[in-house]
Design a protein around this motif. Structure first.
Motif, PDB file in Angstrom:
ATOM      1  N   GLY A  66      56.999 -19.424  31.496  1.00  0.00           N
ATOM      2  CA  GLY A  66      58.249 -18.668  31.671  1.00  0.00           C
ATOM      3  C   GLY A  66      59.422 -19.600  31.913  1.00  0.00           C
ATOM      4  O   GLY A  66      60.495 -19.460  31.322  1.00  0.00           O
ATOM      5  N   TRP A 120      58.398  -4.767  24.269  1.00  0.00           N
ATOM      6  CA  TRP A 120      58.404  -3.654  25.224  1.00  0.00           C
ATOM      7  C   TRP A 120      57.096  -2.883  25.210  1.00  0.00           C
ATOM      8  O   TRP A 120      56.685  -2.329  26.227  1.00  0.00           O
ATOM      9  CB  TRP A 120      59.621  -2.759  24.995  1.00  0.00           C
ATOM     10  N   VAL A 129      57.616  -2.464  39.262  1.00  0.00           N
ATOM     11  CA  VAL A 129      58.477  -3.636  39.408  1.00  0.00           C
ATOM     12  C   VAL A 129      57.672  -4.842  39.903  1.00  0.00           C
ATOM     13  O   VAL A 129      57.990  -5.980  39.606  1.00  0.00           O
ATOM     14  CB  VAL A 129      59.647  -3.316  40.354  1.00  0.00           C
ATOM     15  N   ASN A 130      56.611  -4.569  40.654  1.00  0.00           N
ATOM     16  CA  ASN A 130      55.782  -5.658  41.185  1.00  0.00           C
ATOM     17  C   ASN A 130      54.747  -6.186  40.201  1.00  0.00           C
ATOM     18  O   ASN A 130      53.984  -7.084  40.534  1.00  0.00           O
ATOM     19  CB  ASN A 130      55.049  -5.192  42.436  1.00  0.00           C
ATOM     20  N   TRP A 150      56.471  -9.004  33.596  1.00  0.00           N
ATOM     21  CA  TRP A 150      57.780  -9.661  33.456  1.00  0.00           C
ATOM     22  C   TRP A 150      57.625 -11.066  32.914  1.00  0.00           C
ATOM     23  O   TRP A 150      58.407 -11.537  32.092  1.00  0.00           O
ATOM     24  CB  TRP A 150      58.509  -9.671  34.800  1.00  0.00           C
ATOM     25  N   ASP A 151      56.591 -11.736  33.436  1.00  0.00           N
ATOM     26  CA  ASP A 151      56.300 -13.078  32.958  1.00  0.00           C
ATOM     27  C   ASP A 151      56.076 -13.046  31.443  1.00  0.00           C
ATOM     28  O   ASP A 151      56.710 -13.796  30.672  1.00  0.00           O
ATOM     29  CB  ASP A 151      55.040 -13.555  33.692  1.00  0.00           C
ATOM     30  N   PHE A 191      56.909 -10.730  29.353  1.00  0.00           N
ATOM     31  CA  PHE A 191      58.119 -10.278  28.667  1.00  0.00           C
ATOM     32  C   PHE A 191      59.026 -11.452  28.320  1.00  0.00           C
ATOM     33  O   PHE A 191      59.523 -11.573  27.193  1.00  0.00           O
ATOM     34  CB  PHE A 191      58.858  -9.286  29.570  1.00  0.00           C
ATOM     35  N   ILE A 192      59.211 -12.344  29.296  1.00  0.00           N
ATOM     36  CA  ILE A 192      60.108 -13.486  29.095  1.00  0.00           C
ATOM     37  C   ILE A 192      59.594 -14.415  27.995  1.00  0.00           C
ATOM     38  O   ILE A 192      60.306 -14.727  27.044  1.00  0.00           O
ATOM     39  CB  ILE A 192      60.288 -14.275  30.412  1.00  0.00           C
ATOM     40  N   PHE A 250      55.280  -2.180  28.687  1.00  0.00           N
ATOM     41  CA  PHE A 250      54.862  -0.838  29.103  1.00  0.00           C
ATOM     42  C   PHE A 250      53.343  -0.770  29.279  1.00  0.00           C
ATOM     43  O   PHE A 250      52.849  -0.141  30.215  1.00  0.00           O
ATOM     44  CB  PHE A 250      55.327   0.210  28.091  1.00  0.00           C
ATOM     45  N   HIS A 258      54.043  -8.434  38.111  1.00  0.00           N
ATOM     46  CA  HIS A 258      54.680  -9.689  37.685  1.00  0.00           C
ATOM     47  C   HIS A 258      54.236 -10.155  36.308  1.00  0.00           C
ATOM     48  O   HIS A 258      55.022 -10.702  35.561  1.00  0.00           O
ATOM     49  CB  HIS A 258      54.367 -10.801  38.686  1.00  0.00           C
TER      50      HIS A 258
END
Lengths: 468, 468
Positions: B54, B85, B313-314, B319-320, B322-323, B89, B316
């Motif tokens: 990331g 996405w 949101v938690n 998100w990792d 995703f980036i 998801f 992770h």
């Protein structure tokens, strides 16, 4: 969801459905009208909170896509909005202030310097906040996370605590100044509150840009005057019993001693922060957008090891904000594209069309400001009212730059009105130092002071430096 | 970064700089060549790991933007990629299996049903994994997080532990089957591993689509054969000492008793999962993309309270992923747009141009597969090799659908080769049940078995159902 939340959820859904099937004006694309239904339901959802804002916007995205109100590509378009990423990167960077302890150190430093009298102490807190404001876009993290605990600690050290009935001794005063100060510092920089770039993004969609530098320049003088005047007003009308506080400076010095010397990581963070400020202020000259500047700052922070990648991925507030921010800005953009926002403003302009622009704009600005009594979130307020109000203001002949700046600054300042008016408000209110009655009384008084300073003196300054 | 990481960081930067200044082919846009330098540095960075992936892609984005290799808009373009996405998801949804305990319950259920013999036990684990695979895109979470602890618990209950020297009693066998099984289930569904949608996204950029349904249909028969054959091969060539395990079924039943009845949230999760499968399989008929289906699933999970917004949101890993996912796919897309990938494939086609497509493609496919000995990440491998190899395969005359499917399935199956070949590999290897020697031996053997099944029998099945 508990029972109350289910009821709210049904209300929100029902409102959406009703608007969906209302008779529609001809000049608005039917998709635009359907999106309006989803958008209004979302905004009311943000106010009633049947679910957190992030979950709500996921539902809105889903409804919009499944009903083919928007294509999947349109729905996801907000996620590559460069202002959304400015916010995300700035959130990451702000974690560096908190992790290294640099934020607290700055606050203790100014308290140790200016904290011999109560009034000076309050200025010390404000000064620290102002320094942190450009790089901590979460006003909740900055004021609620860094400044509030220090103010509370100081109040307690003077034996001023709500449960002892001694809150007015000094704590109430400090809390009031710190909270009201956070709305002023939020107004001063594009990156000082998440709703600021949101507003700038909406304005950019309408064709009007507001750079980091212009924002900071326009906010500089009114901001400093506000910061200078506000504590005096509070000192007069909501006076602390303790006026001298030699003890406070001592405490702060003690805390600084405990922290020891500047660590390498604090120096590095400080260096990156300075570079970031320079890039944000002068970036426009070498064509470097605020987002790219933040990207550079974040890269340096990662390379230098001030933060590691886990700190970044764990910065939940950033991801949370990213989701709602991108989705709301996408919906607002589409409402504009699909003809709804222009239609509304045409209707309003039609009504106030006889007036000259100045009285019309003053009415608009005051309605915008004081309707914040009905909002618990700057974001919801900006998203719901700014696009249409901005177009109407321009429609009646207000110079766009004036309208933009007034709405931009109002969007932070209005947060001072109530104990639910912005992110950190519940933290200050929850500490028990300030009565609702006092909050509303002082909130209203200070709103008048702020309006006089920002909308009265402000334009003179903007004219002087050639922004308008 | 520690000293070794700094050295790696310098090496990676140096490689980037050298490529940047190499003489450039005329048909490639200079920006394309500069992006290539950044891209190769990134891929080598992913392999050497001076920083987590990331952080690396953030640096790459920054370098690309600051050097004006890409505009800010181009740099951020990956973030509204619909496949990125889909992954995000799906990660959120998979959290529901873990939070509700449904994932473990399914695994224990099949162990209780089939676990009377060692071989049956291993099939029980594989069956559970196959059921979870479509909705848990993190193979590390699925195999490492759900299946591995159950396999380890069972092995220990038979007194099979590495530190006792009894690992071969039953544990080594179970671990080998569970790990190799994870590479097969990963190959079977678009949403069973993060690099699958990555590959599909890259293919889509080149103009070839692979839907969720087509992927699953094409993978169905070879996948089931592989799952049936593999444990038998391991049972023969890496045999457990314990062949009967009446105890295991009992343990599983005991665990299920401990869990008690299906809770409401598990039912809800199960219902959403079924709906999701239906939407993923049949979505193409009513024009519902896999991303929208996942959005619907996530919305339901949030409304029904199976997950709350904090769980989301938690998450992770989402998100990792995703980036890096968005950034890598953006770079690969741009390398294509700016002319680099077409140029490479032209060069290679020029070399192998004399051959007929079948031998040429077999060589390409084998090189693609076995070069995974040099990769510690499916993602890095797919990103580095798939776009060019795919274009070359098409260039020499391979039917695109065959090339696409072979590369797609290889990208998971090749993970079985080494103890660093995919996300969960280090978890299994770290448990100490399997020797490096045995891993490489069995890994190679099973790779041959898999290639025969997927590339030999596979095409017959694809022809039968009309995919090719």
């Amino acid at each position: 969801m508990n029972r109350r939340q289910w009821i709210y959820f049904c209300i929100v859904s029902l409102i959406g459905c009703v608007i969906w099937f209302l008779p529609q004006p001809e000049s608005v694309d039917p998709r635009g009208w359907h999106l309006l239904a989803i958008f209004i339901a979302t905004i009311i959802g943000i106010i009633l909170k049947p679910l957190p804002i992030g979950a709500l916007v996921i539902l809105s995205m889903t409804v919009a896509t499944v009903t083919q109100t928007l294509t999947l590509t349109e729905t996801l378009a907000g996620f590559h909005n460069s202002i959304a990423w400015l916010v995300v990167f700035a959130f990451f960077i702000s974690r560096g202030f908190i992790k290294t302890g640099l934020g607290s150190r700055i606050a203790y430093y100014f308290v140790s310097l200016m904290g011999k009298r109560t009034l000076g102490l309050s200025y010390g807190l404000l000064l620290s906040e102002t320094i942190l404001a450009p790089a901590i876009p979460s006003v909740t993290a900055r004021s609620g996370g860094v400044i509030f605990p220090i103010a509370q600690g100081l109040a307690k050290s003077f034996g001023s605590e709500p449960h002892l009935g001694t809150e007015r001794r000094i704590g109430s005063f400090l809390m009031m100044v710190a909270y009201q100060g956070s709305t002023i510092t939020s107004a001063m920089f594009l990156t000082a509150m998440a709703a600021n770039p949101f507003l700038a993004g909406l304005a950019a969609d309408a064709g009007y840009s507001l750079t980091w530098g212009t924002w900071a320049l326009a906010g500089l003088v009114p901001g400093l005057i506000s910061l200078a005047v506000m504590p005096c007003v509070v000192y007069k009308l909501y006076a602390p019993a303790i006026k001298e506080t030699p003890h406070a400076a001592e405490i702060a010095r003690h805390k600084l001693d405990e922290m020891g010397k500047f660590e390498l990581k604090e120096w590095l963070m400080f260096g990156v922060f300075l570079l970031l400020l320079i890039l944000w202020i002068f970036g426009a000259f070498f064509n470097l957008s605020a987002t790219v500047a933040a990207m550079v700052g974040l890269s340096l922070i990662l390379i230098l090891g001030v933060l590691n990648w886990n700190d970044v991925v764990n910065e939940h507030a950033a991801w949370d904000t990213f989701i709602w921010f991108s989705t709301l800005i996408m919906m607002a953009t589409q409402l504009n594209t699909l003809g709804f926002t222009p239609w509304v403003s045409e209707q309003v302009v039609h009504v106030v069309g006889g007036m000259s622009w100045l009285p019309a704009f003053i009415i608009l600005a005051l309605v915008y400001f004081y309707s914040h009594y009905f909002f618990a979130s700057n974001t919801a307020h900006v998203g719901a009212m700014f696009p249409a109000f901005f177009l109407v203001a321009i429609g009646v002949g207000t110079p766009p730059q004036i309208a933009l700046l007034v709405f931009a600054f109002s969007s932070s300042l209005m947060g001072g009105l109530t104990q639910y008016g912005s992110g950190p408000a519940p933290i200050y209110f929850g500490s028990g130092y300030i009565d609702v009655k006092d909050w509303w009384r002082m909130g209203f008084l200070l709103s008048v002071v702020n309006i006089v300073i920002w909308m009265g003196i402000g334009p003179l300054w903007w004219r002087l430096v050639g922004i308008i």
